[in-house]
Write a protein that holds these residues in place. Structure first.
Motif, PDB file in Angstrom:
ATOM      1  N   GLY A   1     -13.226  47.349  -1.003  1.00 48.58           N
ATOM      2  CA  GLY A   1     -14.321  48.415  -0.548  1.00 48.58           C
ATOM      3  C   GLY A   1     -13.606  49.458   0.549  1.00 48.58           C
ATOM      4  O   GLY A   1     -13.988  50.752   0.265  1.00 48.58           O
ATOM      5  N   GLN A   2     -12.815  48.772   1.152  1.00 46.81           N
ATOM      6  CA  GLN A   2     -12.019  49.979   2.121  1.00 46.81           C
ATOM      7  C   GLN A   2     -11.206  50.905   1.224  1.00 46.81           C
ATOM      8  O   GLN A   2     -11.270  52.051   1.954  1.00 46.81           O
ATOM      9  CB  GLN A   2     -11.177  49.051   3.104  1.00 46.81           C
ATOM     10  CG  GLN A   2     -12.372  48.405   4.040  1.00 46.81           C
ATOM     11  CD  GLN A   2     -11.224  47.414   5.071  1.00 46.81           C
ATOM     12  OE1 GLN A   2     -10.442  46.570   4.389  1.00 46.81           O
ATOM     13  NE2 GLN A   2     -11.893  46.961   6.278  1.00 46.81           N
ATOM     14  N   ARG A   3     -10.584  50.260   0.514  1.00 52.39           N
ATOM     15  CA  ARG A   3      -9.775  51.144  -0.407  1.00 52.39           C
ATOM     16  C   ARG A   3     -10.205  52.195  -0.997  1.00 52.39           C
ATOM     17  O   ARG A   3      -9.803  53.217  -0.961  1.00 52.39           O
ATOM     18  CB  ARG A   3      -8.934  50.391  -1.427  1.00 52.39           C
ATOM     19  CG  ARG A   3      -7.897  49.235  -0.911  1.00 52.39           C
ATOM     20  CD  ARG A   3      -7.130  48.569  -1.964  1.00 52.39           C
ATOM     21  NE  ARG A   3      -6.390  47.609  -1.639  1.00 52.39           N
ATOM     22  CZ  ARG A   3      -5.910  46.633  -2.282  1.00 52.39           C
ATOM     23  NH1 ARG A   3      -5.596  46.728  -3.574  1.00 52.39           N
ATOM     24  NH2 ARG A   3      -5.227  45.553  -1.550  1.00 52.39           N
ATOM     25  N   GLN A   4     -11.494  51.942  -1.578  1.00 50.91           N
ATOM     26  CA  GLN A   4     -12.202  52.932  -2.259  1.00 50.91           C
ATOM     27  C   GLN A   4     -12.827  53.990  -1.206  1.00 50.91           C
ATOM     28  O   GLN A   4     -12.844  55.119  -1.703  1.00 50.91           O
ATOM     29  CB  GLN A   4     -13.462  52.141  -2.944  1.00 50.91           C
ATOM     30  CG  GLN A   4     -14.167  53.174  -4.346  1.00 50.91           C
ATOM     31  CD  GLN A   4     -13.137  53.602  -5.062  1.00 50.91           C
ATOM     32  OE1 GLN A   4     -12.351  54.608  -4.810  1.00 50.91           O
ATOM     33  NE2 GLN A   4     -13.094  52.875  -6.056  1.00 50.91           N
TER      34      GLN A   4
ATOM     35  N   ALA B   1     -20.204  42.680  -7.037  1.00 53.39           N
ATOM     36  CA  ALA B   1     -21.783  43.094  -7.305  1.00 53.39           C
ATOM     37  C   ALA B   1     -22.523  43.604  -6.106  1.00 53.39           C
ATOM     38  O   ALA B   1     -22.779  44.736  -5.875  1.00 53.39           O
ATOM     39  CB  ALA B   1     -22.561  41.983  -8.044  1.00 53.39           C
ATOM     40  N   ALA B   2     -22.244  42.756  -4.923  1.00 56.69           N
ATOM     41  CA  ALA B   2     -22.791  43.306  -3.842  1.00 56.69           C
ATOM     42  C   ALA B   2     -22.089  44.334  -3.026  1.00 56.69           C
ATOM     43  O   ALA B   2     -23.066  45.412  -2.668  1.00 56.69           O
ATOM     44  CB  ALA B   2     -22.544  41.897  -2.590  1.00 56.69           C
ATOM     45  N   LEU B   3     -20.800  44.591  -3.063  1.00 58.36           N
ATOM     46  CA  LEU B   3     -20.197  45.650  -2.569  1.00 58.36           C
ATOM     47  C   LEU B   3     -20.518  47.048  -3.469  1.00 58.36           C
ATOM     48  O   LEU B   3     -20.817  48.045  -2.859  1.00 58.36           O
ATOM     49  CB  LEU B   3     -18.824  45.404  -2.655  1.00 58.36           C
ATOM     50  CG  LEU B   3     -18.038  46.298  -1.580  1.00 58.36           C
ATOM     51  CD1 LEU B   3     -18.388  46.227  -0.214  1.00 58.36           C
ATOM     52  CD2 LEU B   3     -16.301  45.829  -1.781  1.00 58.36           C
ATOM     53  N   ARG B   4     -20.820  46.931  -4.761  1.00 58.99           N
ATOM     54  CA  ARG B   4     -21.182  47.777  -5.550  1.00 58.99           C
ATOM     55  C   ARG B   4     -22.275  48.349  -5.203  1.00 58.99           C
ATOM     56  O   ARG B   4     -22.564  49.626  -5.272  1.00 58.99           O
ATOM     57  CB  ARG B   4     -21.132  47.514  -7.194  1.00 58.99           C
ATOM     58  CG  ARG B   4     -20.833  48.478  -7.931  1.00 58.99           C
ATOM     59  CD  ARG B   4     -20.381  47.869  -9.373  1.00 58.99           C
ATOM     60  NE  ARG B   4     -21.039  46.658 -10.082  1.00 58.99           N
ATOM     61  CZ  ARG B   4     -20.398  45.803 -10.628  1.00 58.99           C
ATOM     62  NH1 ARG B   4     -19.127  45.674 -10.582  1.00 58.99           N
ATOM     63  NH2 ARG B   4     -21.282  44.808 -11.030  1.00 58.99           N
ATOM     64  N   THR B   5     -23.470  47.607  -4.949  1.00 60.64           N
ATOM     65  CA  THR B   5     -24.844  48.236  -4.640  1.00 60.64           C
ATOM     66  C   THR B   5     -24.484  48.700  -3.210  1.00 60.64           C
ATOM     67  O   THR B   5     -25.355  49.920  -3.060  1.00 60.64           O
ATOM     68  CB  THR B   5     -25.585  46.884  -4.348  1.00 60.64           C
ATOM     69  OG1 THR B   5     -25.692  46.054  -5.583  1.00 60.64           O
ATOM     70  CG2 THR B   5     -27.106  47.347  -4.129  1.00 60.64           C
ATOM     71  N   GLN B   6     -23.851  48.362  -2.300  1.00 64.20           N
ATOM     72  CA  GLN B   6     -23.489  48.921  -1.041  1.00 64.20           C
ATOM     73  C   GLN B   6     -23.123  50.366  -1.339  1.00 64.20           C
ATOM     74  O   GLN B   6     -23.588  51.396  -0.506  1.00 64.20           O
ATOM     75  CB  GLN B   6     -22.877  48.025  -0.088  1.00 64.20           C
ATOM     76  CG  GLN B   6     -22.454  48.666   1.280  1.00 64.20           C
ATOM     77  CD  GLN B   6     -21.561  47.928   1.963  1.00 64.20           C
ATOM     78  OE1 GLN B   6     -21.311  46.670   1.856  1.00 64.20           O
ATOM     79  NE2 GLN B   6     -20.890  48.636   2.981  1.00 64.20           N
TER      80      GLN B   6
END
Lengths: 334, 273
Positions: free
Chosen positions: A137-140, A166-171
């Motif tokens: 997530g941080q990289r993105q 999935a969870a990070l995608r939603t966030q």
């Protein structure tokens, strides 16, 4: 103004024609999502807008300026890639500021803009780390930061969330939508995930085999699909598409009805069927039914409805929610 | 206790190690022995640790000249091979151009061309270029023959770099040449170290080419210098062994410095990283 205008674009790789003849307008400040199955040409189209692929024919303008043959860095675009594509030997600060450094921006301004992007994306404490020391997530976020600092006219996203869980995608979906409102810029986003398309887009462009199937607002595509492909692609679970006598009775080749638009009763209804499998999702229950006349159907009912595999049920499509696709390409609702 | 399988494995490993360690130790120890003792006991420990031969060699200015010549030629060969090989391989790996496959295969033919077979035309070319008896007379043919191998390795490594990295850099304003200097080279330390070591050791130990190209004793490399201790009728093996042992050090130091990168270079790209 950063309207993107694609006119008569054609793309071939050798003898393979990936995009036959495509025209599209991406309105200024819109969040447009290109969606379609793998190999439909959506990423190729995005790369042509970015200038990473040459167009074989046609033209592309950004903000009224013809950029068909311009270098990627001269188009006023920034791009976020599926694999983040961070520079592994540079720190987060260097990654974000690299484009500005190449553009010979004064160091003080680079620092200020990097700090500003870091604040928007909450990357402040990570600025001195290398990409390998960051989570997905941080990289993105860093990849997004790299695009923000260049203050582009158009942001291009190539399946940026598909490597996240999935969870990070939603966030991240929510964060990207917020970022769009904050930056008020034109964004073009490629995905094969119709949920991402539905939740983030102002405008969805559905593609198949290099041809645009339909362009419109998410709910317009959901409520009024132009053809069975769009009908089946948008919505989860996907729309039931019934061929044969049931469709023919209504004068159509294909009859479409969404799982949530079928009423279920244990006693009476238009179609009788037996429950093959039932998925209890809590708020909803999704049932897979083998119907006598209609074949395999999917039905979605409220979570409190009690259903078990093996039960016989009756189903009735809700009036006004039936889509009738004719042979000639016309569509009517009933 | 070890099982039969483990014991067999240990014996095998000891055997393989001894093939490398025993000659190395015999060479180093030989420098401490007299010629008579060498004949009687070539592999044993010296009866007396005589430092005379090592002392004489290390105190001889000519030895250091040989060493410097070898070092200079090896470093020049390494630098030129890395610069030319990496740039050439980068073009093959990243730039799409007509005939690249043919050209690449043509370059690889160099791998199959025996060095010794080219000695005569090489000598004539070097002479015509006027670089006979200069380091360039050895360096340029070494670079020429090292390029095929280095291009092959570089190209494989470069081709494994993610394409999206180049795309991202292009969007940021990088062209092919900038990408090469700013990304390809900094991210290629393992393969640079691997090829540098191979080329350095090959050049350091090269005997045939310096023998043909260098006639002035002042320009000799250590491999030619080692012949100083061989006469027409007799050879001072103890001095030769002490000399060879003293010349091992730079190559070993070079290898040790590059070792951790070499392993990464040889295994890089084997699994998704």
């Amino acid at each position: 103004m950063a309207e993107v205008q694609i006119t008569g674009v054609n793309k071939t790789f050798g003898t393979v024609e990936v995009i036959p003849n495509l025209s599209l307008t991406v309105p200024n400040r819109s969040f447009s999502v290109l969606v379609g199955p793998s190999g439909c040409g959506k990423s190729t189209l995005l790369r042509m807008i970015a200038g990473l692929e040459e167009v074989s024919a046609g033209s592309i303008t950004i903000g009224g300026e013809d950029v068909t043959h311009a270098e990627p860095s001269d188009r006023g675009i920034a791009m976020v890639f599926q694999s983040y594509a961070l520079y592994p030997h540079m720190t987060v600060r260097q990654n974000i500021g690299f484009g500005l450094k190449l553009a010979k921006t004064p160091k003080a301004e680079i620092d200020a803009r990097v700090d500003e992007a870091a604040e928007i994306l909450q990357l402040g404490p990570l600025l001195d780390r290398k990409p390998k020391q960051l989570s997905g997530g941080q990289r993105q976020r860093v990849a997004i930061g790299r695009s923000i600092v260049r203050k582009p006219k158009v942001f291009l996203f190539d399946e940026p969330l598909s490597n996240l869980d999935a969870a990070l995608r939603t966030q991240m979906r929510v964060e990207l939508a917020e970022l769009h409102s904050k930056l008020d810029a034109t964004m073009i986003y490629v995905t094969h995930d119709q949920v991402e398309a539905m939740t983030m887009a102002d405008q969805i462009v559905i593609m198949k085999a290099g041809i645009i199937q339909q362009v419109g607002r998410p709910m317009d595509l959901y409520n009024a699909p132009d053809n069975p492909f769009v009908a089946g692609f948008i919505g989860s679970p996907k729309m039931n598409l019934i061929e044969g006598p049931i469709a023919a009775e209504k004068g159509a080749k294909v009859l479409g009805v969404r799982p949530e638009h079928i009423d279920v009763s244990p006693d009476a209804g238009a179609w009788k069927g037996r429950l093959r499998h039932v998925e209890h999702l809590g708020s909803d229950t999704v049932a897979y039914v083998e119907a006598e006349q209609a074949g395999s159907l999917t039905v979605r009912v409220p979570g409190e409805v009690n259903m078990n595999a093996g039960d016989d049920i009756f189903m009735t499509p809700r009036a006004g929610s039936i889509h009738l696709f004719a042979d000639d390409g016309s569509v009517t609702r009933a | 206790m070890f099982s039969w399988k483990e014991s067999g494995r240990i014996i095998f490993l000891l055997f393989v190690s001894s093939l490398i360690v025993v000659p190395l130790l015999a060479t180093i120890l030989g420098g401490f022995k007299s010629n008579g003792e060498l004949r009687v006991s070539p592999f044993g420990l010296p009866q007396e640790w005589d430092l005379q031969f090592y002392g004489e060699i290390l105190g001889d200015a000519q030895f250091w000249r040989y060493l410097w010549n070898s070092f200079l030629i090896s470093i020049m060969t390494v630098v030129l091979t890395l610069v030319l090989g990496s740039m050439c391989a980068y073009a093959f790996a990243q730039v799409r151009f007509f005939g690249s496959r043919f050209l690449f295969n043509y370059l690889l033919l160099g791998l199959m061309f025996p060095f010794a077979a080219a000695i005569m035309p090489l000598f004539l070319t070097v002479r015509d270029l006027g670089i006979l008896d200069t380091p360039w007379g050895v360096v340029l043919p070494q670079v020429g023959f090292g390029l095929a191998f280095s291009i092959m390795f570089f190209r494989t490594f470069f081709a494994q770099m993610p394409e999206e990295l180049f795309d991202a850099a292009r969007v940021d304003g990088c062209g092919y040449i900038q990408f090469f200097w700013r990304f390809t080279l900094p991210l290629s330390t393992p393969i640079l170290a691997t090829i540098a070591t191979f080329v350095f050791v090959q050049s350091w130990n090269n005997y045939l080419l310096p023998l043909i190209m260098l006639n002035d004793r002042e320009g000799y490399t250590w491999t030619l210098g080692a012949m100083d201790y061989r006469g027409e009728y007799a050879a001072e093996w103890n001095r030769t062994l002490a000399f060879v042992s003293a010349t091992l050090a730079p190559a070993v130091v070079f290898f040790l410095a590059a070792q951790k990168y070499i392993v990464a270079g040889l295994t890089g790209g084997a699994v998704k990283g």
